[in-house]
Write a protein that holds these residues in place. Structure first.
Motif, PDB file in Angstrom:
ATOM      1  N   ALA A   1      -1.231 -82.033 -32.554  1.00  0.00           N
ATOM      2  CA  ALA A   1      -0.122 -82.360 -33.486  1.00  0.00           C
ATOM      3  C   ALA A   1       0.187 -83.586 -34.023  1.00  0.00           C
ATOM      4  O   ALA A   1       0.277 -83.910 -35.191  1.00  0.00           O
ATOM      5  N   ARG A   2      -0.132 -84.686 -32.955  1.00  0.00           N
ATOM      6  CA  ARG A   2      -0.323 -86.045 -33.632  1.00  0.00           C
ATOM      7  C   ARG A   2      -1.307 -86.356 -34.439  1.00  0.00           C
ATOM      8  O   ARG A   2      -1.188 -86.930 -35.667  1.00  0.00           O
ATOM      9  N   ALA A   3      -2.549 -85.510 -34.562  1.00  0.00           N
ATOM     10  CA  ALA A   3      -3.721 -85.795 -35.341  1.00  0.00           C
ATOM     11  C   ALA A   3      -3.446 -85.267 -36.747  1.00  0.00           C
ATOM     12  O   ALA A   3      -4.011 -85.865 -37.642  1.00  0.00           O
ATOM     13  N   ARG A   4      -2.179 -84.387 -37.098  1.00  0.00           N
ATOM     14  CA  ARG A   4      -2.030 -84.119 -38.250  1.00  0.00           C
ATOM     15  C   ARG A   4      -1.376 -84.949 -38.941  1.00  0.00           C
ATOM     16  O   ARG A   4      -0.971 -84.905 -40.255  1.00  0.00           O
ATOM     17  N   LEU A   5      -0.738 -86.174 -38.259  1.00  0.00           N
ATOM     18  CA  LEU A   5      -0.267 -87.340 -38.970  1.00  0.00           C
ATOM     19  C   LEU A   5      -1.188 -88.569 -38.996  1.00  0.00           C
ATOM     20  O   LEU A   5      -0.807 -89.819 -38.956  1.00  0.00           O
ATOM     21  N   GLY A   6      -2.402 -88.530 -38.585  1.00  0.00           N
ATOM     22  CA  GLY A   6      -3.465 -89.274 -38.739  1.00  0.00           C
ATOM     23  C   GLY A   6      -3.738 -89.930 -40.151  1.00  0.00           C
ATOM     24  O   GLY A   6      -3.638 -89.001 -41.121  1.00  0.00           O
ATOM     25  N   PRO A   7      -4.540 -91.006 -40.249  1.00  0.00           N
ATOM     26  CA  PRO A   7      -4.509 -91.372 -41.690  1.00  0.00           C
ATOM     27  C   PRO A   7      -5.567 -90.623 -42.206  1.00  0.00           C
ATOM     28  O   PRO A   7      -5.413 -90.528 -43.689  1.00  0.00           O
ATOM     29  N   HIS A   8      -6.531 -89.920 -41.796  1.00  0.00           N
ATOM     30  CA  HIS A   8      -7.550 -88.960 -42.299  1.00  0.00           C
ATOM     31  C   HIS A   8      -7.087 -87.615 -42.635  1.00  0.00           C
ATOM     32  O   HIS A   8      -7.678 -86.503 -42.957  1.00  0.00           O
ATOM     33  N   ALA A   9      -5.844 -87.240 -42.078  1.00  0.00           N
ATOM     34  CA  ALA A   9      -5.229 -85.751 -42.126  1.00  0.00           C
ATOM     35  C   ALA A   9      -4.655 -85.530 -43.340  1.00  0.00           C
ATOM     36  O   ALA A   9      -4.436 -86.668 -44.353  1.00  0.00           O
ATOM     37  N   PRO A  10      -4.690 -84.193 -44.000  1.00  0.00           N
ATOM     38  CA  PRO A  10      -4.445 -84.029 -45.101  1.00  0.00           C
ATOM     39  C   PRO A  10      -3.413 -84.578 -45.942  1.00  0.00           C
ATOM     40  O   PRO A  10      -3.257 -85.130 -46.886  1.00  0.00           O
TER      41      PRO A  10
ATOM     42  N   LEU B   1       7.331 -79.301 -30.796  1.00  0.00           N
ATOM     43  CA  LEU B   1       6.168 -80.013 -30.108  1.00  0.00           C
ATOM     44  C   LEU B   1       6.720 -81.216 -29.098  1.00  0.00           C
ATOM     45  O   LEU B   1       7.734 -81.876 -29.316  1.00  0.00           O
ATOM     46  N   THR B   2       5.846 -81.493 -28.172  1.00  0.00           N
ATOM     47  CA  THR B   2       6.094 -82.592 -27.240  1.00  0.00           C
ATOM     48  C   THR B   2       5.207 -83.910 -28.102  1.00  0.00           C
ATOM     49  O   THR B   2       4.365 -83.729 -28.747  1.00  0.00           O
TER      50      THR B   2
ATOM     51  N   GLY C   1      19.272 -70.103 -32.154  1.00  0.00           N
ATOM     52  CA  GLY C   1      19.548 -69.527 -30.752  1.00  0.00           C
ATOM     53  C   GLY C   1      20.344 -70.694 -29.861  1.00  0.00           C
ATOM     54  O   GLY C   1      21.080 -71.585 -30.599  1.00  0.00           O
ATOM     55  N   ALA C   2      20.095 -70.586 -28.898  1.00  0.00           N
ATOM     56  CA  ALA C   2      20.593 -71.672 -27.923  1.00  0.00           C
ATOM     57  C   ALA C   2      20.163 -72.948 -28.062  1.00  0.00           C
ATOM     58  O   ALA C   2      19.053 -73.123 -28.571  1.00  0.00           O
ATOM     59  N   PRO C   3      21.207 -73.729 -28.186  1.00  0.00           N
ATOM     60  CA  PRO C   3      20.900 -75.187 -28.345  1.00  0.00           C
ATOM     61  C   PRO C   3      19.708 -75.757 -27.495  1.00  0.00           C
ATOM     62  O   PRO C   3      19.916 -75.583 -26.268  1.00  0.00           O
ATOM     63  N   GLY C   4      19.004 -76.486 -28.081  1.00  0.00           N
ATOM     64  CA  GLY C   4      17.880 -77.038 -27.071  1.00  0.00           C
ATOM     65  C   GLY C   4      16.573 -75.990 -27.091  1.00  0.00           C
ATOM     66  O   GLY C   4      15.585 -76.395 -26.341  1.00  0.00           O
ATOM     67  N   GLU C   5      16.727 -74.928 -27.541  1.00  0.00           N
ATOM     68  CA  GLU C   5      15.616 -73.955 -27.230  1.00  0.00           C
ATOM     69  C   GLU C   5      14.296 -74.240 -28.310  1.00  0.00           C
ATOM     70  O   GLU C   5      14.685 -74.298 -29.475  1.00  0.00           O
ATOM     71  N   PRO C   6      13.015 -74.638 -27.676  1.00  0.00           N
ATOM     72  CA  PRO C   6      12.255 -74.975 -28.503  1.00  0.00           C
ATOM     73  C   PRO C   6      11.748 -73.915 -29.637  1.00  0.00           C
ATOM     74  O   PRO C   6      11.768 -72.742 -29.155  1.00  0.00           O
ATOM     75  N   ALA C   7      11.415 -74.413 -30.742  1.00  0.00           N
ATOM     76  CA  ALA C   7      11.004 -73.463 -31.785  1.00  0.00           C
ATOM     77  C   ALA C   7       9.649 -73.368 -31.656  1.00  0.00           C
ATOM     78  O   ALA C   7       8.847 -74.402 -31.639  1.00  0.00           O
ATOM     79  N   GLU C   8       8.814 -72.461 -31.983  1.00  0.00           N
ATOM     80  CA  GLU C   8       7.619 -72.400 -32.133  1.00  0.00           C
ATOM     81  C   GLU C   8       6.977 -72.539 -33.761  1.00  0.00           C
ATOM     82  O   GLU C   8       7.437 -72.245 -34.800  1.00  0.00           O
ATOM     83  N   PRO C   9       6.294 -74.014 -33.689  1.00  0.00           N
ATOM     84  CA  PRO C   9       5.934 -74.479 -35.087  1.00  0.00           C
ATOM     85  C   PRO C   9       4.878 -73.304 -36.090  1.00  0.00           C
ATOM     86  O   PRO C   9       4.158 -72.760 -35.453  1.00  0.00           O
ATOM     87  N   GLY C  10       5.688 -73.156 -37.032  1.00  0.00           N
ATOM     88  CA  GLY C  10       4.734 -72.297 -37.959  1.00  0.00           C
ATOM     89  C   GLY C  10       5.467 -70.631 -37.863  1.00  0.00           C
ATOM     90  O   GLY C  10       5.086 -69.868 -38.954  1.00  0.00           O
TER      91      GLY C  10
ATOM     92  N   ARG D   1      15.652 -91.749 -42.262  1.00  0.00           N
ATOM     93  CA  ARG D   1      14.349 -90.908 -42.574  1.00  0.00           C
ATOM     94  C   ARG D   1      13.863 -90.479 -40.948  1.00  0.00           C
ATOM     95  O   ARG D   1      13.934 -91.340 -40.205  1.00  0.00           O
ATOM     96  N   PRO D   2      13.285 -89.448 -41.030  1.00  0.00           N
ATOM     97  CA  PRO D   2      12.678 -89.004 -39.930  1.00  0.00           C
ATOM     98  C   PRO D   2      11.532 -89.930 -39.473  1.00  0.00           C
ATOM     99  O   PRO D   2      10.827 -90.509 -40.243  1.00  0.00           O
ATOM    100  N   THR D   3      11.454 -90.007 -38.146  1.00  0.00           N
ATOM    101  CA  THR D   3      10.329 -90.712 -37.468  1.00  0.00           C
ATOM    102  C   THR D   3       9.282 -89.692 -37.254  1.00  0.00           C
ATOM    103  O   THR D   3       9.390 -88.451 -37.192  1.00  0.00           O
ATOM    104  N   ILE D   4       7.929 -90.116 -36.781  1.00  0.00           N
ATOM    105  CA  ILE D   4       6.919 -89.245 -36.184  1.00  0.00           C
ATOM    106  C   ILE D   4       7.483 -88.391 -35.028  1.00  0.00           C
ATOM    107  O   ILE D   4       7.509 -87.098 -35.205  1.00  0.00           O
ATOM    108  N   GLY D   5       8.027 -89.100 -34.062  1.00  0.00           N
ATOM    109  CA  GLY D   5       8.591 -88.592 -32.851  1.00  0.00           C
ATOM    110  C   GLY D   5       9.582 -87.388 -33.236  1.00  0.00           C
ATOM    111  O   GLY D   5       9.670 -86.213 -32.641  1.00  0.00           O
ATOM    112  N   LEU D   6      10.639 -88.071 -34.231  1.00  0.00           N
ATOM    113  CA  LEU D   6      11.612 -86.701 -34.667  1.00  0.00           C
ATOM    114  C   LEU D   6      11.049 -85.744 -35.262  1.00  0.00           C
ATOM    115  O   LEU D   6      11.475 -84.458 -34.913  1.00  0.00           O
TER     116      LEU D   6
END
Length: 712
Positions: A176-185, A169-170, A88-97, A157-162
Motif C-alpha cells: 500500500a505504501r508503494a502506491r504512494l511512492g514517487p514512481h507509482a502512477p 490498511l495498516t 457498520g460498527a465504528p472502527g470496523e476495517p473496510a476492505e480497500p476497493g 488535508r489528509p496525510t499518507i497515514g490517514l
C-alpha cells in the motif's frame, strides 16, 4: 454542498467545450466520493469513542467534539447511490476497493474519472486514495474533518497515514505504501502531490493539483501553467501522407521526428495524423519553453495535460533545445503518449531512449498554398478576378501557420486604403511573416525600383528574367516535376553577378527582389571573415541559419573575399582558407533560398564554385548609348536643368559606370541647390571632376575637350 432534489432524468445536455461532459459524469464522481464520506464518518466516530481525554481544556485549540458533530449533522453533501447504506460498527476495517467495485459495473465509460483510470492504469486502491485526497476540494467541511482526524487544526488535508487508515490498511503495509511512492502512477503521472517532504512518510500531506480536480469536474481548459507555451497547430488537408503516419501511431509508434526545411509543414502533418487517430493536439512551442524559468515543471504539466485529455504532443522547433537543453528533449520524448517532434536539425539518438520514426516533412505545395490563403482570408469573400494568389506566393516558402498569418496581414493592409486586396497587399502580408534575426546580421532593403529602372544590355536583362523565373517556379520544377538534383542540394537558387563597381549588380538584385515581392538582405562578406580559426564558418552559419527563417533575396557583396580560388597548402593560412571556401560551397548547395553573390573580380573565383551556380551574369561597363540613358535617369525629371546641358558629350567622352553617373548627378544637384540655379554645364563638369578625384583618375584634355577650361 448538500444536493438539492433535481428533475427526472432526461437526455444529457451538450455543454460544449470547457463545460464538462454532463451531469451524469459529475454524478458518477460524486457517487464515488460519497463512499469517502462514509469512511470519514466511521473514522470520526471511532476517534470520539477512543479519545483518552475528551474534556481536555485545550481541545479548542484543535476542534471541539461539538463542532465535528454539528458538521456531521449538516447532511451528506453528495447524492447517495441507490445501494448506499450507513457504515457498520465504528472502527470496523473496510476492505480497500470492495466498495468501488459496485461503481465499476455501472461506470460511465467516457467520463473523466473512467478515462483517468484507463490512461494512468490506476488500481482500485489508487482511486480510493485519489478520492480521499480530492473531497476537500469538493466540500470544505472535509477540511475540518481531516484537521480533527489529524489532531491539528492547521493540517486540513489528509496525510499518507490517514489515507491508508481510511482505506482500512495498516501503515506497515509495504504494497500500500508503494502506491504512494514517487514512481507509482498517482505521483509519476502528476495526479497526486505529496507535500511536506521533511516530515516522516506517514505524516506527509496529500493534495490533488487544481488542474486534475477541474478535469474530473469536466473542465477541458488547459492548465494555466501552459498558457504561454501552447501553440495552436491544427490539422491541414493536403500536406503529406497523414493517413500513413496516423496508421503508424495507431500501431503503437509513440515517437516521431519530422525533419523539415524552410516552409515545411511538419506541425500541420503531425496535427493531421493525430486528429485521424481520434486524438486531440497539444502544440508546444519549444522556443518559448527554452525561456521558461522552470521548464521541467512545464514539461510535466504538458504530459499530464495530454494524458488527461487524450491528446498527442506536437513539439517544435527542436532546434531551440537541441544544443542548450537536450535534457528537456529526453523528458519530452519519454512521454507515454504519441509525440511528434519537428525541427530542421538532424536527429540525435541521445535525445531519446526509444527509437523514433524518422520522416521528412513536406513543403506546402503551390496549389495548397492558394487554398489555405483563401480559407484563412478574413476579408470579403469576393476577391479581384485577376488576383492569382498562388503565383504571388510562389517565391515564398511559408508554413501553413505563416500562410494564415499572411492572409490576415493582407486584409489589414488592404483596410488602410479601404479597397480590395491587391498583389502588393498579398506580398506585404507574406513578408510580414519573416523572422527578425537576419536583420542583426545583414542590411535589409525594401525594394523601390523595377525593371524600367535598369539600363543594361538585352542579354543581361534576359538572364535576370531567367533568374526570377527560377525563383518563382522552383517548387513546380524541382518538386512537382521531380527535377531536383541529388547530392543533398536544396531547392535554392544561386547566381553570381560579376562586373566592375557601379555596373548595376546591387540594383539588379533589388529589382529581382521587387519582382518577386521579397525583401533584399545585403551581407558584406568582408565583415564576416575572422582571423581566428573556425570563426568565419560560425559567422556564415549564423547568416544561413537566420536566412532559413526569412523569405528574401540574400546578396553577398564582395564575394571574392571568401570564394577565392583554393590553392596549394603551403602553410596553416592556406589550409584554413581552403576550409572556409569548401564550407561555403557546401552550405550554398543546401540553402533553400535565393542567394546572389556579387564580385568585382570574377577571375579570382574558384572554378568549382562557379560550376555549382545556377547562373553567372556579367555586368559590362555601359557603352555610350547606355551611358546617355543613365545620365538622363540620373538627373531625373524634377531637377531643374539649363538648356546648355550637353548630355551627349558627357555620354561619349566619359567612360563611367552607372553608379558613378548617379553619384555625379547627386553632387550636381547639391551644387545647384547651393547656387540657386539650374544644373548648368559648369556645375556638371565640376561634379565630374570631383568624381574623378574620388576614383583617382586624371583629368585628361582628351576627355574634357572644350570644357577643360571649366575645371578648377
Amino acid at each position: 454542498m448538500t444536493a438539492e432534489p433535481g428533475p427526472e432524468p432526461g437526455p444529457e445536455p451538450d455543454h460544449g467545450p470547457g463545460h464538462g461532459p454532463g451531469r451524469r459524469h459529475l454524478r458518477q464522481l460524486l457517487e464515488r466520493a460519497v463512499r469517502v464520506e462514509l469512511r470519514v464518518r466511521r473514522a470520526v466516530e471511532a476517534r470520539r469513542r477512543t479519545d483518552p481525554n475528551p474534556d481536555d481544556e485545550f481541545r479548542g485549540l484543535y476542534l471541539t467534539e461539538e463542532t465535528i458533530l454539528r458538521l456531521l449533522e449538516e447532511g451528506r453533501p453528495f447524492p447517495a447511490p441507490d445501494d448506499a447504506t450507513e457504515p457498520g460498527a465504528p472502527g470496523e476495517p473496510a476492505e480497500p476497493g470492495a466498495e468501488s467495485a459496485v461503481y465499476e459495473e455501472r461506470a460511465v465509460t467516457d467520463s473523466p474519472l473512467s478515462g483517468l483510470i484507463r490512461e494512468f492504469e490506476l488500481t482500485a486502491l489508487d482511486v480510493e486514495i485519489l478520492l480521499i485526497t480530492l473531497v476537500p476540494d469538493l466540500d470544505d467541511r472535509f477540511e475540518a474533518f481531516y484537521a480533527y482526524l489529524n489532531d491539528d487544526v492547521t493540517r486540513r488535508r489528509p496525510t499518507i497515514g490517514l489515507a491508508l487508515g481510511l482505506c482500512g490498511l495498516t501503515p506497515a503495509d509495504a504494497a500500500a505504501r508503494a502506491r504512494l511512492g514517487p514512481h507509482a502512477p498517482l505521483r509519476s503521472g502528476g495526479l497526486l502531490l505529496v507535500e511536506e517532504a521533511d516530515r516522516p512518510f506517514l505524516g506527509r500531506a496529500l493534495r490533488v493539483p487544481d488542474r486534475v480536480t477541474a478535469h474530473l469536474l469536466g473542465d477541458r481548459t488547459p492548465d494555466p501553467r501552459l498558457a504561454d507555451l501552447l501553440a495552436a497547430w491544427h490539422p491541414v488537408e493536403g500536406v503529406g501522407d497523414a493517413k500513413a503516419l496516423a496508421g503508424a501511431v495507431d500501431s503503437g509508434v509513440l515517437l516521431t521526428y519530422l525533419r523539415e526545411d524552410q516552409g515545411g509543414a511538419g506541425t500541420a502533418l503531425a496535427a493531421t495524423a493525430l486528429s485521424l487517430t481520434g486524438r486531440g493536439v497539444l502544440g508546444l512551442d519549444l522556443a518559448r519553453l527554452a525561456e521558461d524559468p522552470t521548464p521541467v515543471e512545464a514539461v510535466r504539466a504538458l504530459v499530464r495535460e495530454g494524458r488527461l485529455t487524450g491528446a498527442g504532443l506536437v513539439c517544435a522547433p527542436v532546434d531551440a533545445l537541441s544544443r542548450e537543453h537536450p535534457e528537456l528533449l529526453r523528458l519530452l520524448t519519454s512521454a507515454p503518449l504519441p509525440t511528434a517532434m519537428v525541427g530542421r536539425v538532424p536527429w540525435d539518438a541521445a535525445w531519446a531512449t526509444r527509437p523514433p520514426l524518422l520522416l521528412n516533412a513536406p513543403r506546402v505545395e503551390p496549389s495548397v498554398r492558394s487554398r489555405l490563403w483563401h480559407e484563412a482570408y478574413p476579408g470579403p469573400a469576393a476577391l479581384p478576378a485577376d488576383l492569382d494568389v498562388g503565383l504571388l506566393l510562389a517565391p515564398f516558402l511559408l508554413t501553413p501557420d505563416q500562410i494564415e498569418g499572411a492572409a490576415a496581414g493582407a486584409a489589414q493592409t488592404a483596410a488602410l486604403t479601404d479597397g480590395p486586396v491587391d498583389a502588393t497587399d498579398v506580398r506585404r502580408g507574406a513578408r510580414a511573416q519573416n523572422a527578425a534575426g537576419l536583420d542583426r546580421l545583414a542590411r535589409r532593403i525594401e525594394p523601390s525600383v523595377g525593371w524600367p529602372d535598369l539600363v543594361l544590355p538585352p542579354d543581361v536583362h534576359a538572364q535576370l528574367r531567367e533568374l526570377t523565373a527560377r525563383a518563382r517556379y522552383r517548387d513546380q520544377v524541382l518538386g512537382t516535376w521531380g527535377m531536383r538534383p541529388g547530392g543533398g542540394r536544396g531547392r535554392g537558387v544561386s547566381a553570381l553577378f560579376a562586373g566592375d563597381s557601379g555596373t548595376g549588380k546591387t540594383m539588379s538584385a533589388e529589382v529581382i527582389a521587387a519582382d518577386l515581392g521579397l525583401d533584399l538582405y545585403t551581407v558584406d562578406l568582408a565583415t564576416v571573415i575572422d582571423k581566428y580559426v573556425g570563426e568565419t564558418e560560425k559567422n556564415l552559419e549564423r547568416i544561413f541559419s537566420e536566412a532559413a527563417g526569412v523569405n528574401g533575396v540574400l546578396l553577398f557583396d564582395e564575394a571574392d573575399a571568401i570564394f577565392g580560388k583554393r590553392s596549394d597548402v603551403k602553410d596553416a593560412h592556406d589550409r584554413y582558407a581552403n576550409v572556409e571556401s569548401a564550407y561555403l560551397l557546401q552550405r550554398m548547395e543546401s540553402f533553400d533560398g535565393l542567394a546572389i553573390l556579387a564580385t568585382n573580380l570574377r577571375a579570382n573565383l574558384d572554378d568549382a564554385f562557379t560550376r555549382r551556380l545556377d547562373l553567372v551574369i556579367d555586368f559590362p561597363v555601359p557603352d555610350a548609348e547606355h551611358r546617355r540613358l543613365l545620365w538622363e535617369r540620373g538627373l531625373g525629371g524634377a531637377l531643374p536643368r539649363s538648356p546648355d546641358l550637353d548630355l551627349d558629350f558627357c555620354a561619349d567622352s566619359f567612360e563611367l559606370a552607372g553608379g558613378n553617373i548617379r553619384s555625379i548627378a547627386i553632387t550636381a544637384a547639391y551644387l545647384s541647390a547651393e547656387s540657386a540655379t539650374p544644373v548648368t554645364m559648369p556645375i556638371l563638369i565640376h561634379a565630374i571632376q570631383r568624381e574623378y578625384q574620388k576614383l583617382g583618375r586624371l583629368t585628361l584634355a582628351s576627355e574634357f575637350g572644350p570644357y577643360l577650361r571649366l575645371l578648377t
